[in-house]
Design a protein around this motif. Structure first.
Motif, short mmCIF file in Angstrom:
data_model
loop_
_atom_site.label_atom_id
_atom_site.label_comp_id
_atom_site.label_asym_id
_atom_site.label_seq_id
_atom_site.Cartn_x
_atom_site.Cartn_y
_atom_site.Cartn_z
N PRO A 99 0.79 -1.23 0.00
CA PRO A 99 0.00 0.00 0.00
C PRO A 99 0.83 1.29 0.00
O PRO A 99 0.26 2.39 -0.03
N GLY A 100 2.14 1.18 0.04
CA GLY A 100 2.98 2.37 0.11
C GLY A 100 2.77 3.31 -1.08
O GLY A 100 2.72 2.88 -2.23
N PHE A 101 2.67 4.60 -0.80
CA PHE A 101 2.46 5.60 -1.83
C PHE A 101 3.25 6.86 -1.47
O PHE A 101 3.80 6.98 -0.37
N VAL A 102 3.31 7.79 -2.42
CA VAL A 102 3.93 9.09 -2.18
C VAL A 102 2.89 10.15 -2.51
O VAL A 102 2.41 10.23 -3.64
N SER A 103 2.53 10.96 -1.53
CA SER A 103 1.52 12.00 -1.74
C SER A 103 2.08 13.12 -2.61
O SER A 103 3.30 13.29 -2.75
N TRP A 104 1.18 13.91 -3.20
CA TRP A 104 1.61 15.07 -3.98
C TRP A 104 2.34 16.05 -3.06
O TRP A 104 1.82 16.44 -2.01
N HIS A 105 3.55 16.42 -3.44
CA HIS A 105 4.35 17.29 -2.59
C HIS A 105 5.41 18.00 -3.42
O HIS A 105 5.68 17.64 -4.57
N GLN A 106 6.03 19.01 -2.81
CA GLN A 106 7.18 19.70 -3.39
C GLN A 106 8.35 19.51 -2.43
O GLN A 106 8.26 19.82 -1.24
N ASP A 107 9.46 19.01 -2.94
CA ASP A 107 10.60 18.66 -2.08
C ASP A 107 11.15 19.85 -1.31
O ASP A 107 11.63 19.70 -0.17
N ALA A 108 11.13 21.03 -1.90
CA ALA A 108 11.77 22.19 -1.29
C ALA A 108 11.17 22.57 0.06
O ALA A 108 11.81 23.25 0.86
N THR A 109 9.95 22.11 0.32
CA THR A 109 9.22 22.56 1.50
C THR A 109 9.96 22.29 2.80
O THR A 109 9.92 23.10 3.73
N TYR A 110 10.66 21.15 2.89
CA TYR A 110 11.28 20.76 4.16
C TYR A 110 12.79 20.62 4.10
O TYR A 110 13.40 20.26 5.10
N TRP A 111 13.39 20.88 2.96
CA TRP A 111 14.82 20.61 2.83
C TRP A 111 15.69 21.70 3.42
O TRP A 111 16.87 21.47 3.69
N GLY A 112 15.19 22.90 3.57
CA GLY A 112 15.94 23.97 4.22
C GLY A 112 17.04 24.59 3.39
O GLY A 112 17.88 25.32 3.93
N LEU A 113 17.07 24.32 2.09
CA LEU A 113 18.13 24.85 1.24
C LEU A 113 17.82 26.28 0.81
O LEU A 113 16.66 26.68 0.69
N SER A 114 18.87 27.06 0.59
CA SER A 114 18.73 28.50 0.39
C SER A 114 18.23 28.89 -0.98
O SER A 114 17.86 30.05 -1.19
N SER A 115 18.23 27.98 -1.93
CA SER A 115 17.92 28.32 -3.32
C SER A 115 17.16 27.17 -3.97
O SER A 115 17.37 26.01 -3.63
N PRO A 116 16.29 27.48 -4.94
CA PRO A 116 15.61 26.41 -5.67
C PRO A 116 16.46 25.81 -6.79
O PRO A 116 15.94 25.03 -7.60
N ASP A 117 17.73 26.14 -6.82
CA ASP A 117 18.63 25.54 -7.82
C ASP A 117 19.02 24.13 -7.36
O ASP A 117 20.17 23.87 -7.01
N VAL A 118 18.05 23.24 -7.37
CA VAL A 118 18.23 21.88 -6.88
C VAL A 118 17.55 20.93 -7.87
O VAL A 118 16.42 21.17 -8.27
N MET A 119 18.25 19.87 -8.25
CA MET A 119 17.69 18.89 -9.18
C MET A 119 17.75 17.49 -8.58
O MET A 119 18.76 17.10 -8.01
N THR A 120 16.66 16.76 -8.74
CA THR A 120 16.63 15.34 -8.40
C THR A 120 16.76 14.53 -9.68
O THR A 120 16.01 14.75 -10.64
N VAL A 121 17.70 13.59 -9.66
CA VAL A 121 17.81 12.60 -10.73
C VAL A 121 17.32 11.28 -10.14
O VAL A 121 17.90 10.76 -9.19
N TRP A 122 16.22 10.76 -10.70
CA TRP A 122 15.58 9.53 -10.20
C TRP A 122 15.95 8.40 -11.13
O TRP A 122 15.49 8.35 -12.28
N VAL A 123 16.80 7.49 -10.67
CA VAL A 123 17.33 6.40 -11.49
C VAL A 123 16.51 5.14 -11.26
O VAL A 123 16.34 4.70 -10.11
N ALA A 124 16.00 4.55 -12.35
CA ALA A 124 15.17 3.35 -12.25
C ALA A 124 16.04 2.09 -12.22
O ALA A 124 16.77 1.83 -13.17
N PHE A 125 15.98 1.33 -11.14
CA PHE A 125 16.62 0.02 -11.06
C PHE A 125 15.71 -1.06 -11.63
O PHE A 125 16.17 -2.16 -11.96
#
Length: 277
Positions: A99-125
């Motif tokens: 049943p595990g899921f990921v709700s709609w969200h924006q990563d920047a909300t809780y990461w505490g980083l000073s700038s939105p110049d952040v990229m996630t690369v999601w690699v499929a295994f």
């Protein structure tokens, strides 16, 4: 001049907040990564979870190699520039019929980083598709920060069960269907989420978060990151050690200390001291 992405791909990323797929690994290379992960899990007594799912590149040499993979880092450089840190990594694994899921969200909300110049690369295994709960992206949502609320839902794979506080029209989401060895790129403010895995196999993804060296941690104690390309002229982050062997005692100790600090940042205000299982 771009090293890996086309000008059209870079423009799409900036306009929509994402780009996929990019081809990173061969079928045999991807199979080896899954085999290594599952051998590690077998030796550890079960599926990787909790704190061990996060920043595993600090204690597993083959993941430390992956965050430096030229095809990945070239793509990131095309958007973020030549001086790059890997700020964090996380496994997102959905077991069969879980049943595990990921709700709609924006990563920047809780990461505490000073700038939105952040990229996630999601690699499929493994394959990521609509049956096994691939991500969905909301095009253009990276242009505004939305209000979030914490749910701590037991089936939510996010650290706080965080979700966007307003209703999201799921029908407008773009399904990120990718094959093993491919990756997707998305902006730190892009709204995204995913449904449960209804297939008979695991869905395994490895998320790598990259930042230019000018970004800093704006909350909590000084943070740490791994320099993967170029020079760090800012020293906003402590540089993380590269593991000399898988699960070496010094690497596990460093991982525990570093993840402990990141927990304080991501869970600030909740009283939590560890990543959720």
């Amino acid at each position: 001049m771009a090293k890996f992405l086309s000008e059209e791909a870079v423009a799409k990323y900036k306009r929509d907040g994402y780009h996929f797929p990019i081809d990173v690994l061969s079928a045999s290379e991807t199979r080896e990564l899954r085999d290594r992960l599952e051998a590690h899990e077998a030796q550890s007594g079960g599926p990787i979870q909790g704190d061990r799912r996060h920043k595993a590149h600090l204690y597993l040499t083959w993941l430390n190699d992956l965050i430096r993979h030229p095809r990945i880092v070239d793509a990131v450089e095309d958007v973020l520039g030549p001086d790059l840190l890997c700020w964090s990594t996380s496994f997102f694994i959905k077991e069969p019929s879980d049943p595990g899921f990921v709700s709609w969200h924006q990563d920047a909300t809780y990461w505490g980083l000073s700038s939105p110049d952040v990229m996630t690369v999601w690699v499929a295994f493994t394959p990521a598709n609509l049956v096994n709960g691939c991500m969905k992206f909301m095009p253009g949502s990276h242009l505004v920060q939305l209000e979030h609320r914490d749910t701590f839902d037991k089936d939510n794979l996010l650290s706080r069960g965080q979700e966007i506080a307003v209703k999201v029209d799921d029908s407008k989401g773009v399904a990120v269907v990718i094959e093993p060895g491919q990756a997707s790129l998305h902006h730190v403010l892009l709204a995204h989420g995913s449904a449960p895995n209804k297939s008979t196999d695991r869905r395994i993804g490895f998320a790598i978060r990259y930042i230019p060296t000018h970004v800093r941690q704006a909350v909590g104690t000084k943070d740490s990151a791994t320099l993967v390309r170029g020079r760090d002229l800012y020293n906003n982050f402590e540089h993380e050690p590269r593991p000399t062997a898988d699960c070496a005692p010094d690497a596990l100790a460093a991982h525990a200390a570093i993840v402990g600090r990141q927990v304080q940042i991501l869970y600030r205000g909740t009283g939590e001291a560890h990543f959720r299982p």
